[in-house]
Design a protein around this motif. Structure first.
Motif, PDB file in Angstrom:
ATOM      1  N   SER A   1       0.822  -1.202   0.000  1.00 59.71           N
ATOM      2  CA  SER A   1       0.000   0.000   0.000  1.00 59.71           C
ATOM      3  C   SER A   1       0.862   1.261   0.000  1.00 59.71           C
ATOM      4  O   SER A   1       1.930   1.306   0.623  1.00 59.71           O
ATOM      5  CB  SER A   1      -0.895   0.006   1.237  1.00 59.71           C
ATOM      6  OG  SER A   1      -1.509   1.253   1.424  1.00 59.71           O
ATOM      7  N   SER A   2       0.346   2.309  -0.624  1.00 60.41           N
ATOM      8  CA  SER A   2       1.021   3.602  -0.609  1.00 60.41           C
ATOM      9  C   SER A   2       0.818   4.335   0.715  1.00 60.41           C
ATOM     10  O   SER A   2       1.321   5.444   0.897  1.00 60.41           O
ATOM     11  CB  SER A   2       0.515   4.474  -1.771  1.00 60.41           C
ATOM     12  OG  SER A   2      -0.882   4.677  -1.649  1.00 60.41           O
ATOM     13  N   ALA A   3       0.106   3.708   1.655  1.00 58.83           N
ATOM     14  CA  ALA A   3      -0.070   4.319   2.974  1.00 58.83           C
ATOM     15  C   ALA A   3       1.249   4.412   3.731  1.00 58.83           C
ATOM     16  O   ALA A   3       1.379   5.222   4.660  1.00 58.83           O
ATOM     17  CB  ALA A   3      -1.071   3.512   3.794  1.00 58.83           C
ATOM     18  N   PHE A   4       2.230   3.596   3.350  1.00 57.14           N
ATOM     19  CA  PHE A   4       3.533   3.595   4.011  1.00 57.14           C
ATOM     20  C   PHE A   4       4.602   4.010   3.011  1.00 57.14           C
ATOM     21  O   PHE A   4       4.529   3.665   1.822  1.00 57.14           O
ATOM     22  CB  PHE A   4       3.855   2.197   4.549  1.00 57.14           C
ATOM     23  CG  PHE A   4       2.723   1.594   5.328  1.00 57.14           C
ATOM     24  CD1 PHE A   4       2.370   2.103   6.558  1.00 57.14           C
ATOM     25  CD2 PHE A   4       1.996   0.535   4.812  1.00 57.14           C
ATOM     26  CE1 PHE A   4       1.312   1.557   7.277  1.00 57.14           C
ATOM     27  CE2 PHE A   4       0.944  -0.023   5.515  1.00 57.14           C
ATOM     28  CZ  PHE A   4       0.597   0.494   6.751  1.00 57.14           C
ATOM     29  N   THR A   5       5.620   4.731   3.495  1.00 57.34           N
ATOM     30  CA  THR A   5       6.720   5.100   2.607  1.00 57.34           C
ATOM     31  C   THR A   5       7.354   3.844   2.018  1.00 57.34           C
ATOM     32  O   THR A   5       7.550   3.739   0.811  1.00 57.34           O
ATOM     33  CB  THR A   5       7.774   5.920   3.375  1.00 57.34           C
ATOM     34  OG1 THR A   5       7.142   7.091   3.921  1.00 57.34           O
ATOM     35  CG2 THR A   5       8.903   6.339   2.452  1.00 57.34           C
ATOM     36  N   TYR A   6       7.671   2.893   2.867  1.00 53.78           N
ATOM     37  CA  TYR A   6       8.112   1.565   2.445  1.00 53.78           C
ATOM     38  C   TYR A   6       7.399   0.529   3.306  1.00 53.78           C
ATOM     39  O   TYR A   6       7.161   0.761   4.494  1.00 53.78           O
ATOM     40  CB  TYR A   6       9.625   1.361   2.628  1.00 53.78           C
ATOM     41  CG  TYR A   6      10.491   2.276   1.832  1.00 53.78           C
ATOM     42  CD1 TYR A   6      10.782   2.010   0.498  1.00 53.78           C
ATOM     43  CD2 TYR A   6      11.037   3.423   2.409  1.00 53.78           C
ATOM     44  CE1 TYR A   6      11.594   2.858  -0.245  1.00 53.78           C
ATOM     45  CE2 TYR A   6      11.848   4.275   1.671  1.00 53.78           C
ATOM     46  CZ  TYR A   6      12.117   3.992   0.343  1.00 53.78           C
ATOM     47  OH  TYR A   6      12.918   4.836  -0.381  1.00 53.78           O
ATOM     48  N   THR A   7       7.067  -0.608   2.721  1.00 55.13           N
ATOM     49  CA  THR A   7       6.710  -1.777   3.521  1.00 55.13           C
ATOM     50  C   THR A   7       8.007  -2.558   3.673  1.00 55.13           C
ATOM     51  O   THR A   7       8.386  -3.363   2.823  1.00 55.13           O
ATOM     52  CB  THR A   7       5.593  -2.594   2.860  1.00 55.13           C
ATOM     53  OG1 THR A   7       4.378  -1.832   2.923  1.00 55.13           O
ATOM     54  CG2 THR A   7       5.365  -3.911   3.582  1.00 55.13           C
ATOM     55  N   HIS A   8       8.688  -2.260   4.765  1.00 50.88           N
ATOM     56  CA  HIS A   8      10.045  -2.757   5.023  1.00 50.88           C
ATOM     57  C   HIS A   8      10.027  -3.994   5.921  1.00 50.88           C
ATOM     58  O   HIS A   8      11.069  -4.567   6.229  1.00 50.88           O
ATOM     59  CB  HIS A   8      10.848  -1.616   5.665  1.00 50.88           C
ATOM     60  CG  HIS A   8      12.316  -1.823   5.708  1.00 50.88           C
ATOM     61  ND1 HIS A   8      13.013  -1.945   6.897  1.00 50.88           N
ATOM     62  CD2 HIS A   8      13.240  -1.906   4.720  1.00 50.88           C
ATOM     63  CE1 HIS A   8      14.300  -2.089   6.635  1.00 50.88           C
ATOM     64  NE2 HIS A   8      14.471  -2.083   5.323  1.00 50.88           N
ATOM     65  N   GLN A   9       8.846  -4.421   6.333  1.00 48.58           N
ATOM     66  CA  GLN A   9       8.659  -5.612   7.166  1.00 48.58           C
ATOM     67  C   GLN A   9       9.169  -6.860   6.455  1.00 48.58           C
ATOM     68  O   GLN A   9       9.119  -6.964   5.227  1.00 48.58           O
ATOM     69  CB  GLN A   9       7.170  -5.766   7.479  1.00 48.58           C
ATOM     70  CG  GLN A   9       6.792  -6.970   8.316  1.00 48.58           C
ATOM     71  CD  GLN A   9       5.293  -7.062   8.519  1.00 48.58           C
ATOM     72  OE1 GLN A   9       4.557  -6.099   8.289  1.00 48.58           O
ATOM     73  NE2 GLN A   9       4.821  -8.217   8.933  1.00 48.58           N
TER      74      GLN A   9
END
Length: 327
Positions: A113-121
């Motif tokens: 999702s673009s809700a987060f800068t990166y999905t770094h999980q």
């Protein structure tokens, strides 16, 4: 995300390799267990965990560029396992091959999702009953040179919380994550929970990080050193964080680092407080010590007092600290 602009290969320093000869089984008898990435060309402990899935497998991964892991995911799907994967949308150049292969095989795969800068999980959950929380990506070209950790978690409150967040992130819907029994999430609780680990240290504090710039966390580490806690810090490149390093060293901490010339890369994100004492706490996860990682990304980590997990990380840390160059 410093590693993205500093691709490194080479020969691992001997002192760092010595501590990593043994990896734990993918399913341990207790609720928690840990391993250090083995500094080889593959990560069989992770593959074994993927292949243990018999009913479901959910993966959130910042970077997925490991042919064995991709093929194992496809094989699980073909075996009747419900496989779903979230890949970071900003890393399409890295993730494109895996995304295409998974999609073609019928695996449920989406970009984040673009809700987060990166999905770094970096997390894998199998059969709705065990999760693997990683500090490292599944990017095989870096396995021989990267210090990273994995923690297996079969605490059902944790696993249920991870699965609820996965479902929301997979559908691109909003959710306020639950910390379960042991979790910390970005962009909600990670900074406050990291600060609780650091501020709770009474005797020793060992910090191993790729990035080191969040002012609240750096200040807390400096305050711990000033209060008499023995603070040791291992960084990938201290020169990138000279003012922060100076602050913690002035407070009494010692800092060592590595560089591209060593052929060894500190990608880990882990903290051990009061190792071996009744107040012992260990944290490991995907979040770097940066404001972006703590406030803007999707990240996941775990905080435990478990002695087995702490010993795996502390033993590797000791090796890395011994092999580093003083800042």
């Amino acid at each position: 995300m410093k590693r993205l602009s500093a691709r490194r290969t080479g020969v691992v320093v001997a002192a760092c390799a010595a501590a990593l000869a043994t990896a734990v089984p993918s399913h341990a008898a207790d609720a928690y267990s840990a391993f250090a990435f083995n500094l080889g060309s593959s990560e069989p402990t992770i593959y074994s965990f993927i292949n243990s899935a018999t009913t479901s497998l959910d993966m959130t991964m910042y970077e997925l560029k490991d042919t064995t892991a991709v093929n194992d995911l496809i094989a699980r799907e073909k075996a009747g396992v419900k496989v779903r994967v979230i890949l970071d949308r900003e890393e399409t150049s890295t993730n494109a091959s895996a995304y295409s292969a998974l999609k073609a095989a019928g695996v449920g795969v989406v970009y984040s999702s673009s809700a987060f800068t990166y999905t770094h999980q970096k997390t894998i959950t199998v059969n709705d009953d065990e999760s693997l929380i990683l500090t490292g990506n599944l990017t095989s070209e870096y396995y021989p040179t990267s210090r990273d950790y994995g923690v297996f978690d079969s605490d059902l409150n944790d696993v249920n919380a991870i699965e609820k967040v996965f479902a929301a992130d997979y559908a691109h819907t909003s959710i306020t994550p639950s910390d379960g029994d042991n979790l910390l999430w970005s962009p909600t609780t990670s900074e406050s929970r990291l600060l609780s680990v650091i501020n709770g240290a009474t005797t020793t504090l060992d910090v191993e990080e790729e990035e080191f710039s969040d002012s609240a966390v750096v200040d807390a580490i400096a305050n711990a050193a000033e209060s008499g806690v023995t603070v040791r810090v291992v960084l990938e490149d201290p020169s990138d964080y000279s003012s922060e390093v100076q602050k913690v060293e002035d407070a009494g901490a010692t800092v060592v680092g590595y560089s591209s010339s060593t052929g060894f890369y500190i990608h880990a994100k882990a903290i051990v407080a009061d190792y071996g004492l009744s107040t012992q706490v260990v944290e490991a996860g995907s979040m770097n010590i940066t404001s972006n990682s703590l406030e803007d990304n999707r990240e996941l980590g775990i905080i435990l007092s478990d002695s087995g997990v702490a010993s795996v990380i502390e033993n590797a840390f000791d090796s890395d600290y011994a092999g580093g160059t003083p800042a």
